[in-house]
Motif scaffolding. Structure first.
Motif, PDB file in Angstrom:
ATOM      1  N   TRP A 120     -31.868 -57.442  30.363  1.00  7.92           N
ATOM      2  CA  TRP A 120     -31.673 -56.014  30.052  1.00  7.92           C
ATOM      3  C   TRP A 120     -30.197 -55.741  29.741  1.00  7.92           C
ATOM      4  CZ3 TRP A 120     -28.690 -51.951  31.480  1.00  7.92           C
ATOM      5  CH2 TRP A 120     -29.064 -50.708  30.965  1.00  7.92           C
ATOM      6  N   VAL A 121     -29.315 -56.275  30.578  1.00  9.95           N
ATOM      7  CA  VAL A 121     -27.869 -56.063  30.358  1.00  9.95           C
ATOM      8  C   VAL A 121     -27.474 -56.572  28.969  1.00  9.95           C
ATOM      9  CG1 VAL A 121     -25.567 -56.798  31.113  1.00  9.95           C
ATOM     10  CG2 VAL A 121     -27.248 -56.076  32.805  1.00  9.95           C
ATOM     11  N   GLU A 124     -28.835 -54.227  26.188  1.00  9.85           N
ATOM     12  CA  GLU A 124     -28.031 -52.995  26.130  1.00  9.85           C
ATOM     13  C   GLU A 124     -26.654 -53.300  25.521  1.00  9.85           C
ATOM     14  OE1 GLU A 124     -28.735 -50.053  26.202  1.00  9.85           O
ATOM     15  OE2 GLU A 124     -27.576 -48.760  27.513  1.00  9.85           O
ATOM     16  N   VAL A 128     -23.968 -51.760  22.394  1.00 12.43           N
ATOM     17  CA  VAL A 128     -22.524 -51.474  22.491  1.00 12.43           C
ATOM     18  C   VAL A 128     -21.765 -52.180  21.374  1.00 12.43           C
ATOM     19  CG1 VAL A 128     -20.487 -51.703  23.961  1.00 12.43           C
ATOM     20  CG2 VAL A 128     -22.699 -51.200  24.995  1.00 12.43           C
ATOM     21  N   VAL A 158     -33.376 -47.147  28.807  1.00 14.27           N
ATOM     22  CA  VAL A 158     -33.440 -46.651  30.189  1.00 14.27           C
ATOM     23  C   VAL A 158     -34.859 -46.882  30.736  1.00 14.27           C
ATOM     24  CG1 VAL A 158     -33.289 -44.610  31.657  1.00 14.27           C
ATOM     25  CG2 VAL A 158     -31.608 -44.951  29.881  1.00 14.27           C
ATOM     26  N   ILE A 165     -36.724 -52.456  37.397  1.00 12.34           N
ATOM     27  CA  ILE A 165     -36.713 -52.109  38.825  1.00 12.34           C
ATOM     28  C   ILE A 165     -38.122 -52.253  39.417  1.00 12.34           C
ATOM     29  CG2 ILE A 165     -36.323 -50.210  40.457  1.00 12.34           C
ATOM     30  CD1 ILE A 165     -34.053 -49.298  38.549  1.00 12.34           C
ATOM     31  N   TYR A 168     -38.808 -55.852  39.983  1.00  9.71           N
ATOM     32  CA  TYR A 168     -38.105 -56.317  41.179  1.00  9.71           C
ATOM     33  C   TYR A 168     -38.866 -55.908  42.435  1.00  9.71           C
ATOM     34  CZ  TYR A 168     -34.396 -57.272  44.487  1.00  9.71           C
ATOM     35  OH  TYR A 168     -33.681 -57.767  45.550  1.00  9.71           O
TER      36      TYR A 168
ATOM     37  N   PHE B 131     -38.034 -39.451  38.896  1.00 12.20           N
ATOM     38  CA  PHE B 131     -38.864 -39.182  37.718  1.00 12.20           C
ATOM     39  C   PHE B 131     -38.619 -37.773  37.187  1.00 12.20           C
ATOM     40  CE2 PHE B 131     -40.769 -42.346  40.407  1.00 12.20           C
ATOM     41  CZ  PHE B 131     -40.799 -43.408  39.536  1.00 12.20           C
ATOM     42  N   PHE B 134     -35.324 -37.972  35.441  1.00  8.20           N
ATOM     43  CA  PHE B 134     -35.465 -38.701  34.177  1.00  8.20           C
ATOM     44  C   PHE B 134     -36.000 -37.766  33.088  1.00  8.20           C
ATOM     45  CE2 PHE B 134     -38.041 -41.114  31.181  1.00  8.20           C
ATOM     46  CZ  PHE B 134     -37.191 -42.122  30.808  1.00  8.20           C
ATOM     47  N   TYR B 154     -28.482 -38.446  28.239  1.00  5.71           N
ATOM     48  CA  TYR B 154     -28.692 -39.882  28.465  1.00  5.71           C
ATOM     49  C   TYR B 154     -28.130 -40.307  29.825  1.00  5.71           C
ATOM     50  CZ  TYR B 154     -27.430 -44.812  28.269  1.00  5.71           C
ATOM     51  OH  TYR B 154     -27.241 -46.127  28.598  1.00  5.71           O
ATOM     52  N   MET B 157     -30.381 -39.415  32.584  1.00  4.73           N
ATOM     53  CA  MET B 157     -31.465 -40.408  32.689  1.00  4.73           C
ATOM     54  C   MET B 157     -30.986 -41.642  33.452  1.00  4.73           C
ATOM     55  SD  MET B 157     -32.916 -40.144  28.804  1.00  4.73           S
ATOM     56  CE  MET B 157     -34.324 -41.215  28.856  1.00  4.73           C
ATOM     57  N   GLU B 158     -29.757 -42.065  33.147  1.00  3.69           N
ATOM     58  CA  GLU B 158     -29.188 -43.235  33.841  1.00  3.69           C
ATOM     59  C   GLU B 158     -29.029 -42.953  35.341  1.00  3.69           C
ATOM     60  OE1 GLU B 158     -28.063 -46.276  33.444  1.00  3.69           O
ATOM     61  OE2 GLU B 158     -28.234 -46.673  31.310  1.00  3.69           O
ATOM     62  N   VAL B 161     -32.239 -43.462  37.061  1.00 11.85           N
ATOM     63  CA  VAL B 161     -32.518 -44.881  37.311  1.00 11.85           C
ATOM     64  C   VAL B 161     -31.686 -45.381  38.497  1.00 11.85           C
ATOM     65  CG1 VAL B 161     -32.493 -47.188  36.317  1.00 11.85           C
ATOM     66  CG2 VAL B 161     -33.093 -45.256  34.907  1.00 11.85           C
ATOM     67  N   LEU B 164     -33.415 -44.363  41.563  1.00 12.72           N
ATOM     68  CA  LEU B 164     -34.597 -45.199  41.780  1.00 12.72           C
ATOM     69  C   LEU B 164     -34.196 -46.584  42.296  1.00 12.72           C
ATOM     70  CD1 LEU B 164     -37.741 -45.276  41.254  1.00 12.72           C
ATOM     71  CD2 LEU B 164     -37.203 -46.411  39.113  1.00 12.72           C
ATOM     72  N   GLY B 165     -33.172 -47.159  41.647  1.00 12.46           N
ATOM     73  CA  GLY B 165     -32.796 -48.531  41.963  1.00 12.46           C
ATOM     74  C   GLY B 165     -32.022 -48.687  43.255  1.00 12.46           C
ATOM     75  N   PHE B 169     -35.686 -47.781  45.817  1.00 11.03           N
ATOM     76  CA  PHE B 169     -36.000 -49.223  45.902  1.00 11.03           C
ATOM     77  C   PHE B 169     -34.716 -49.989  46.182  1.00 11.03           C
ATOM     78  CE2 PHE B 169     -39.611 -48.955  42.536  1.00 11.03           C
ATOM     79  CZ  PHE B 169     -40.484 -48.504  43.497  1.00 11.03           C
ATOM     80  N   GLY B 171     -31.882 -52.742  47.105  1.00  9.47           N
ATOM     81  CA  GLY B 171     -31.879 -54.199  47.155  1.00  9.47           C
ATOM     82  C   GLY B 171     -31.673 -54.875  45.824  1.00  9.47           C
ATOM     83  N   LEU B 172     -31.614 -54.102  44.717  1.00  6.96           N
ATOM     84  CA  LEU B 172     -31.383 -54.720  43.414  1.00  6.96           C
ATOM     85  C   LEU B 172     -30.034 -55.444  43.454  1.00  6.96           C
ATOM     86  CD1 LEU B 172     -33.094 -54.581  40.785  1.00  6.96           C
ATOM     87  CD2 LEU B 172     -31.473 -52.914  39.942  1.00  6.96           C
ATOM     88  N   ILE B 176     -26.574 -57.119  38.795  1.00  8.28           N
ATOM     89  CA  ILE B 176     -27.325 -56.331  37.812  1.00  8.28           C
ATOM     90  C   ILE B 176     -26.749 -54.916  37.755  1.00  8.28           C
ATOM     91  CG2 ILE B 176     -29.631 -55.555  37.091  1.00  8.28           C
ATOM     92  CD1 ILE B 176     -29.507 -58.563  37.398  1.00  8.28           C
ATOM     93  N   GLY B 179     -23.586 -54.919  35.949  1.00  5.44           N
ATOM     94  CA  GLY B 179     -23.861 -55.057  34.512  1.00  5.44           C
ATOM     95  C   GLY B 179     -24.280 -53.743  33.901  1.00  5.44           C
ATOM     96  N   VAL B 180     -25.133 -53.003  34.631  1.00  2.00           N
ATOM     97  CA  VAL B 180     -25.602 -51.698  34.147  1.00  2.00           C
ATOM     98  C   VAL B 180     -24.422 -50.741  33.996  1.00  2.00           C
ATOM     99  CG1 VAL B 180     -26.989 -49.675  34.750  1.00  2.00           C
ATOM    100  CG2 VAL B 180     -27.928 -51.956  35.089  1.00  2.00           C
ATOM    101  N   ASP B 183     -22.280 -51.724  31.011  1.00  2.00           N
ATOM    102  CA  ASP B 183     -22.948 -51.345  29.765  1.00  2.00           C
ATOM    103  C   ASP B 183     -22.835 -49.850  29.531  1.00  2.00           C
ATOM    104  OD1 ASP B 183     -23.751 -53.634  28.570  1.00  2.00           O
ATOM    105  OD2 ASP B 183     -25.700 -53.725  29.546  1.00  2.00           O
TER     106      ASP B 183
END
Lengths: 456, 214
Positions: A120-121, A124, A128, A158, A165, A168, B131, B134, B154, B157-158, B161, B164-165, B169, B171-172, B176, B179-180, B183
């Protein structure tokens, strides 16, 4: 590990070195980087698969790496002859090559990494690195197209981040090898893969979030359109293929099959009404992505057909966008009615355009023909004759829509003088068309490489 | 306070702030409200991280506050090349009154989506929040024409997420998340360049985009 990273290292080095000043330095560096990436990717075909570390390289990744690297090489070579036709570029030449090399690096990274989160990274990051390339022409419509690309694709991605997620949550890992080993199930997985198809589908030009694609392909400079259409969309499709590999079915196949047919259908009808040849090729890309999605949804031999289309399309479509750059540089119009007599005024470009349009619409002996036949035959063999006939009808409509327009552009009469482009500008697209035809000979090898991915 | 109480309060204020964004027309106010909403999420992350003794969650909270709460709104506001009062939504796709109504309906839709389809995998009391948020972000993008406000849509929306993450939830892997964030920063910087050119060249009428139709 280092050998498997050669394509990535080469493109990253190309990006960093391109910034340095020097006469033609950025062009030489980019060409050397692309050649090294292509050679490194070809070498990987003879090495065993790799998993268990930061990289996950199997047959599918190897095919993607080679396709990306070869289109990268052709794009760099073509750009050398093309950039001079951009009147008021947004940035210096070396910035263009920096962005191009960085863009390729992000694509190579995406198809090499072993973690779905990093996939995903990577995808995206392709947005960029490529957004400014779209606006290279530095006019109002190019800038607007670039903005639409950024906002629509980012919003779509998104959705795929939410999908990641959920995945995961379902498996407690995003490592591709671990996901394939554990075969997770349940609602979280089902939602994850369905949202993933929609999200990555935005970048792959899949209905309904494909509205950015004709704008970008229509307004970006030809080398950028070529690499977008040839390999960026397939990179997003690669992510979808991985989701199929992990999920098995779980309702995913029917869902993706519907999206595939909707993409094929909308593209075929829009092509029938098209007056701009660059947008015509953009809709043809949506059509081919629709067929690829249908192929991986059906599975088995159809999935191999989808990968064959993916490879053949990469070469044929990049060639068509290079050729459209040749036409635009001389006729100064993207309108189909504004281009006449290519056969006499630009013979090498004209004939290549004619064969290229046959290649992307699935005429024999090009690779897309083989892929389409494999998918339609698989639909018939699974007693889905109605869907097979529908696919044939839509492919037929697309075939007529594209070729009738290209024949008019190439074979119409014109008494204007000859104005053919130079050797490199016409040879690079021709080689790409030959590679697209050669793909048909490689169907067994492609099948062998992806048999593990699609459980053949 | 329990985790559910924190999430409940956070959700309430985040939704209120996002509703507030829907009826704003000035870019600076929209950006400031977004900053406040991001700082709220960052504070919640730091609180949860400290409570659960999770240094990585505290780090994520700090990163969120710095990037989404301070740096990104600064980059947006600092990019306005006209006076702040002139940088506004002039011709929204959906009128403000209608978008407020839609916005409220979307909160309900987010709750309905969660109750009927997602309670099995998100068994927390406030699992509907990401949700609802979002959907609010999506509405901002489709209801406005101003590029800055679309970008903030946008970013909303991020943020959904992120909620959510990290909170729903947890533990991601941090790699990652990092990285998000990188980005996201990249997208904002690129969008900033494009918007600068767009605001300078593009007229509001849109007539020059006939070639982008069909």
């Amino acid at each position: 590990m280092v050998t498997y990273s050669i394509p990535m290292i080469a493109s990253l080095a190309g990006a960093l070195l391109s910034i340095m000043p020097g006469l033609y330095f950025e062009e030489v560096v980019s060409a050397v980087a692309a050649l090294t990436a292509a050679a490194g990717s070809a070498l990987l075909l003879f090495l065993p698969d790799l998993s268990g570390g930061a990289l996950y390289i199997d047959g599918l990744s190897k095919i993607m790496l080679l396709s990306i690297s070869l289109v990268y090489l052709s794009t760099v070579l073509y750009s050398v002859t093309f950039l001079k036709y951009i009147n008021n570029p947004l940035f210096q030449k070396r910035t263009f090559y920096f962005l191009l090399n960085a863009f390729v690096f992000t694509m190579l990274f995406t198809v090499s990494v072993a973690n779905l989160g990093l996939v995903w990274v990577g995808i995206e990051a392709t947005t960029v690195t490529s957004a400014l390339l779209v606006a290279t022409d530095n006019d109002e419509t190019a800038i607007e197209a670039s903005w639409r690309y950024v906002i629509i694709v980012s919003a779509g991605l998104v959705i795929s981040l939410i999908a990641t997620i959920f995945l995961y949550k379902a498996a407690d890992t995003l490592d591709i090898a671990a996901l394939l080993g554990s075969r997770p199930a349940g609602l979280a997985l089902r939602l994850g893969v369905l949202l993933g198809v929609v999200g990555y589908g935005t970048k792959a030009g899949v209905f309904p979030m494909n509205t950015w694609l004709p704008d970008v392909h229509g307004k970006a400079p030809s080398p950028v359109s070529a690499i977008f259409s040839g390999v960026l969309l397939p990179v997003a499709m690669y992510a979808i293929m991985r989701l199929f590999q992990i999920a098995g079915d779980g309702g995913l196949r029917s869902f993706a099959l519907v999206l595939g047919f909707l993409s094929l259908g909308t593209a075929a009808f829009f092509m029938a009404a098209q007056r701009d040849y660059k947008r015509l090729f953009a809709y043809s890309t949506i059509e081919n992505m629709g067929m690829i999605l249908i192929g991986i949804s059906v599975g088995g031999a159809a999935a191999v057909g989808a990968v064959v289309i993916l490879v053949a399309h990469a070469f044929a479509k990049s060639s068509l966008f290079f050729l459209s750059g040749n036409v635009l540089s001389r006729y100064k119009s993207t309108q189909i009615d504004g281009v006449q007599g290519l056969r006499t005024r630009m013979p090498r470009t004209g004939y290549s355009l004619f064969f290229g349009s046959l290649a992307i619409t699935g005429a024999p002996p090009f690779g897309i023909f083989a892929g389409d036949i494999m998918i339609v035959a698989a639909l018939f063999s699974r007693h889905q004759g109605v869907l097979a006939i529908l696919a044939l009808l839509l492919l037929g409509l697309a075939f007529v829509a594209v070729n009738s327009r290209i024949v008019r552009m190439v074979f119409s009469a014109s008494d204007g003088e000859k104005m053919e482009r130079g050797l490199v500008g016409t040879l690079v697209p021709l080689i790409c068309i030959v590679l697209s035809a050669a793909t048909i000979l490689l169907v067994p090898e492609i099948g062998a490489l992806v048999q593990g991915v699609f459980g053949l | 306070m329990t985790l559910d109480t924190v999430l409940g309060l956070l959700g309430f204020f985040t939704i209120v702030l996002t509703l507030f964004i829907q009826w704003q027309i000035y870019v600076t106010r929209v950006a400031t409200t977004f900053a406040a909403s991001s700082l709220l999420i960052a504070a919640a992350l730091v609180y949860v991280g400290a409570r659960e003794s999770e240094p990585l969650v505290i780090l994520l909270g700090a990163l969120t506050g710095a990037v989404r709460g301070i740096l990104i709104p600064f980059l947006v506001v600092n990019n306005l090349h006209v006076r702040a009062w002139r940088a506004r939504e002039q011709r929204p796709v959906i009128k403000t009154a209608t978008s407020i109504l839609l916005s409220l309906l979307l909160v309900l839709a987010g709750y309905g989506l969660y109750r009927f389809a997602l309670t099995e995998i998100i068994p927390t009391a406030n699992g509907f929040l990401p949700f609802a948020l979002f959907l609010q972000g999506s509405l901002l993008i489709v209801s406005k024409r101003n590029a800055f406000i679309q970008l903030i849509g946008y970013l909303v929306m991020e943020n959904a997420v992120l909620l959510l993450g990290s909170l729903v939830f947890p533990g991601l892997p941090l790699v990652i998340e990092a990285g998000v964030v990188l980005d996201l920063l990249g997208i904002v910087i690129v969008a900033r360049i494009i918007m600068q050119m767009r605001e300078a060249t593009v007229e509001e009428s849109g007539e020059q985009f006939e070639t982008l139709k069909g």
